[in-house]
Design a protein around this motif. Structure first.
Motif, mmCIF file in Angstrom:
data_model
loop_
_atom_site.group_PDB
_atom_site.id
_atom_site.type_symbol
_atom_site.label_atom_id
_atom_site.label_comp_id
_atom_site.label_asym_id
_atom_site.label_seq_id
_atom_site.Cartn_x
_atom_site.Cartn_y
_atom_site.Cartn_z
ATOM 1 N N THR A 103 0.798 -1.227 0.000
ATOM 2 C CA THR A 103 0.000 0.000 0.000
ATOM 3 C C THR A 103 0.827 1.271 0.000
ATOM 4 O OG1 THR A 103 -0.139 0.028 2.428
ATOM 5 C CG2 THR A 103 -1.853 -1.192 1.225
ATOM 6 N N GLY A 104 2.133 1.171 0.278
ATOM 7 C CA GLY A 104 2.971 2.366 0.279
ATOM 8 C C GLY A 104 2.783 3.252 1.485
ATOM 9 N N GLU A 105 2.121 2.762 2.508
ATOM 10 C CA GLU A 105 1.937 3.535 3.729
ATOM 11 C C GLU A 105 2.003 2.595 4.930
ATOM 12 O OE1 GLU A 105 -1.908 5.331 3.775
ATOM 13 O OE2 GLU A 105 -2.976 3.421 3.711
ATOM 14 N N SER A 106 2.244 3.149 6.103
ATOM 15 C CA SER A 106 2.287 2.333 7.310
ATOM 16 C C SER A 106 0.858 2.070 7.780
ATOM 17 C CB SER A 106 3.090 3.041 8.407
ATOM 18 O OG SER A 106 4.452 3.130 8.043
ATOM 19 N N PRO A 107 0.415 0.824 7.718
ATOM 20 C CA PRO A 107 -0.962 0.535 8.128
ATOM 21 C C PRO A 107 -1.112 0.636 9.646
ATOM 22 C CG PRO A 107 0.199 -1.495 7.573
ATOM 23 C CD PRO A 107 1.115 -0.371 7.209
ATOM 24 N N PRO A 108 -2.322 0.847 10.121
ATOM 25 C CA PRO A 108 -2.528 0.890 11.572
ATOM 26 C C PRO A 108 -2.288 -0.474 12.199
ATOM 27 C CG PRO A 108 -4.624 0.893 10.409
ATOM 28 C CD PRO A 108 -3.562 1.045 9.367
ATOM 29 N N ALA A 109 -2.041 -0.484 13.483
ATOM 30 C CA ALA A 109 -1.812 -1.738 14.194
ATOM 31 C C ALA A 109 -3.084 -2.574 14.219
ATOM 32 C CB ALA A 109 -1.349 -1.444 15.615
ATOM 33 N N PRO A 110 -2.964 -3.904 14.145
ATOM 34 C CA PRO A 110 -4.154 -4.752 14.260
ATOM 35 C C PRO A 110 -4.846 -4.549 15.609
ATOM 36 C CG PRO A 110 -2.248 -6.009 13.480
ATOM 37 C CD PRO A 110 -1.743 -4.676 13.899
ATOM 38 N N ALA A 111 -6.107 -4.891 15.660
ATOM 39 C CA ALA A 111 -6.886 -4.659 16.872
ATOM 40 C C ALA A 111 -6.335 -5.412 18.066
ATOM 41 C CB ALA A 111 -8.345 -5.056 16.622
ATOM 42 N N ASP A 112 -5.735 -6.600 17.828
ATOM 43 C CA ASP A 112 -5.238 -7.407 18.941
ATOM 44 C C ASP A 112 -3.741 -7.223 19.183
ATOM 45 O OD1 ASP A 112 -4.497 -8.530 16.548
ATOM 46 O OD2 ASP A 112 -4.807 -10.605 17.189
ATOM 47 N N ALA A 113 -3.137 -6.178 18.587
ATOM 48 C CA ALA A 113 -1.700 -5.952 18.753
ATOM 49 C C ALA A 113 -1.410 -5.370 20.137
ATOM 50 C CB ALA A 113 -1.191 -5.005 17.674
ATOM 51 N N PRO A 114 -0.243 -5.685 20.715
ATOM 52 C CA PRO A 114 0.124 -5.121 22.013
ATOM 53 C C PRO A 114 0.465 -3.644 21.905
ATOM 54 C CG PRO A 114 1.931 -6.422 21.144
ATOM 55 C CD PRO A 114 0.777 -6.627 20.212
ATOM 56 N N HIS A 115 0.635 -2.986 23.043
ATOM 57 C CA HIS A 115 0.865 -1.540 23.048
ATOM 58 C C HIS A 115 2.194 -1.158 22.419
ATOM 59 C CE1 HIS A 115 3.174 -2.784 26.590
ATOM 60 N NE2 HIS A 115 3.835 -1.662 26.458
ATOM 61 N N PHE A 117 3.550 -2.467 19.738
ATOM 62 C CA PHE A 117 3.589 -3.000 18.383
ATOM 63 C C PHE A 117 4.410 -2.104 17.459
ATOM 64 C CE2 PHE A 117 1.709 -3.537 14.098
ATOM 65 C CZ PHE A 117 1.894 -4.901 13.932
ATOM 66 N N ALA A 118 4.239 -0.769 17.560
ATOM 67 C CA ALA A 118 4.962 0.160 16.685
ATOM 68 C C ALA A 118 6.467 0.056 16.891
ATOM 69 C CB ALA A 118 4.491 1.589 16.940
ATOM 70 N N VAL A 119 6.893 -0.173 18.125
ATOM 71 C CA VAL A 119 8.325 -0.319 18.414
ATOM 72 C C VAL A 119 8.892 -1.524 17.672
ATOM 73 C CG1 VAL A 119 10.023 -0.760 20.228
ATOM 74 C CG2 VAL A 119 8.107 0.794 20.656
ATOM 75 N N HIS A 120 8.168 -2.640 17.710
ATOM 76 C CA HIS A 120 8.633 -3.846 17.024
ATOM 77 C C HIS A 120 8.573 -3.681 15.505
ATOM 78 C CE1 HIS A 120 9.195 -6.253 20.595
ATOM 79 N NE2 HIS A 120 7.994 -5.916 21.032
ATOM 80 N N CYS A 121 7.616 -2.904 15.010
ATOM 81 C CA CYS A 121 7.554 -2.633 13.567
ATOM 82 C C CYS A 121 8.808 -1.890 13.106
ATOM 83 C CB CYS A 121 6.311 -1.815 13.239
ATOM 84 S SG CYS A 121 4.759 -2.722 13.380
ATOM 85 N N ASN A 122 9.198 -0.875 13.853
ATOM 86 C CA ASN A 122 10.403 -0.120 13.498
ATOM 87 C C ASN A 122 11.650 -0.983 13.624
ATOM 88 O OD1 ASN A 122 9.363 2.413 12.758
ATOM 89 N ND2 ASN A 122 9.087 2.996 14.892
ATOM 90 N N ASP A 123 11.678 -1.861 14.632
ATOM 91 C CA ASP A 123 12.811 -2.764 14.792
ATOM 92 C C ASP A 123 12.897 -3.720 13.609
ATOM 93 O OD1 ASP A 123 14.956 -3.884 16.613
ATOM 94 O OD2 ASP A 123 13.724 -5.671 16.336
ATOM 95 N N LEU A 124 11.732 -4.159 13.112
ATOM 96 C CA LEU A 124 11.724 -5.059 11.961
ATOM 97 C C LEU A 124 12.289 -4.370 10.731
ATOM 98 C CD1 LEU A 124 10.817 -7.832 10.830
ATOM 99 C CD2 LEU A 124 8.634 -6.770 10.271
#
Length: 242
Positions: A103-115, A117-124
């Motif tokens: 999609t070319g954009e950062s999608p929102p976190a899934p509903a069941d994602a932990p608080h 989640f964004a930190v782990h996304c950036n680490d990935l």
């Protein structure tokens, strides 16, 4: 029309956070005219030349609900390279990365994602192994082919589309690939790479995303399986055990 209302028409519904972040990090002490000029030049160039990717169509087609993921091939890749395949939390991260490619954009976190989640996304984005990134690119191509879309997975507008503008920081094409790779290899965290390269976190992530070069050190996101010592391996592989 202000930038928030215009951005919504262009499909960016996170404009408040995005615009505030840009102005706070890079333009707090700078004039905003170069940023406005860049956006205007890109808009004119897109009108004139178009884009090889129809992002609006992709964002309608590819969502968390419609995305598929080849867990069998993923498990084989992890086994081949000695990575921990992880559980549902790992799959959430990889699906997020795949959706970002499509999609070319950062999608929102899934509903069941932990608080965090964004930190782990950036680490990935910082630590994803090249083999795993290639797998996700291949998964993205499968999704495009399934819908009959003859488009590249990712695309960036040519730098020639914008002139007479000085960007803050250092761009990916201005960083030596060998130097960047060495800095990542010697960095345990993204802040270490920032210090070594004298650029910001977002510049490091931009380089990782656009060049495909990422840190090779294991992280909390992609961990290596512990390798048994020689004595243990010899015992497990002894003829009587086999």
């Amino acid at each position: 029309m202000n930038s928030e209302r215009a951005a919504e028409l262009l499909g960016n519904h996170q404009i408040d956070r995005d615009r505030d972040s840009i102005e706070r990090r890079y333009y707090q002490t700078r004039e905003l005219t170069p940023l406005a000029s860049t956006l205007a030049q890109l808009a004119y160039a897109l009108d004139a030349y178009g884009s090889p990717i129809n992002y609006a169509r992709r964002r309608r087609l590819f969502t968390e609900a419609t995305l598929t993921f080849d867990t069998g091939t993923y498990a084989q890749i992890c086994l081949r390279h000695g990575w921990r395949p992880g559980q549902q939390a790992r799959l959430r991260l990889l699906r997020w990365y795949l959706l970002r490619l499509l999609t070319g954009e950062s999608p929102p976190a899934p509903a069941d994602a932990p608080h965090d989640f964004a930190v782990h996304c950036n680490d990935l984005r910082f630590h994803i192994p090249p083999q795993l990134r290639e797998f996700l690119l291949a998964q993205a191509r499968v999704h495009l082919t399934r819908h009959g879309l003859d488009e590249p997975v990712v695309w960036e507008p040519p730098t020639s589309w914008v002139s007479n503008v000085t960007w803050p920081g250092t761009g990916p094409d201005q960083i030596d690939a060998h130097t960047f790779r060495e800095a990542l290899a010697n960095s345990r965290a993204i802040n270490d790479a920032c210090t070594a390269l004298a650029i910001s976190r977002e510049h490091v992530r931009l380089c990782c995303d656009s060049t495909g070069i990422t840190a090779t050190a294991p992280s909390a996101t992609i961990g290596k399986n512990p390798v048994p010592d020689t004595a243990t391996r010899s015992d497990v592989l002894a003829p009587e055990r086999l």
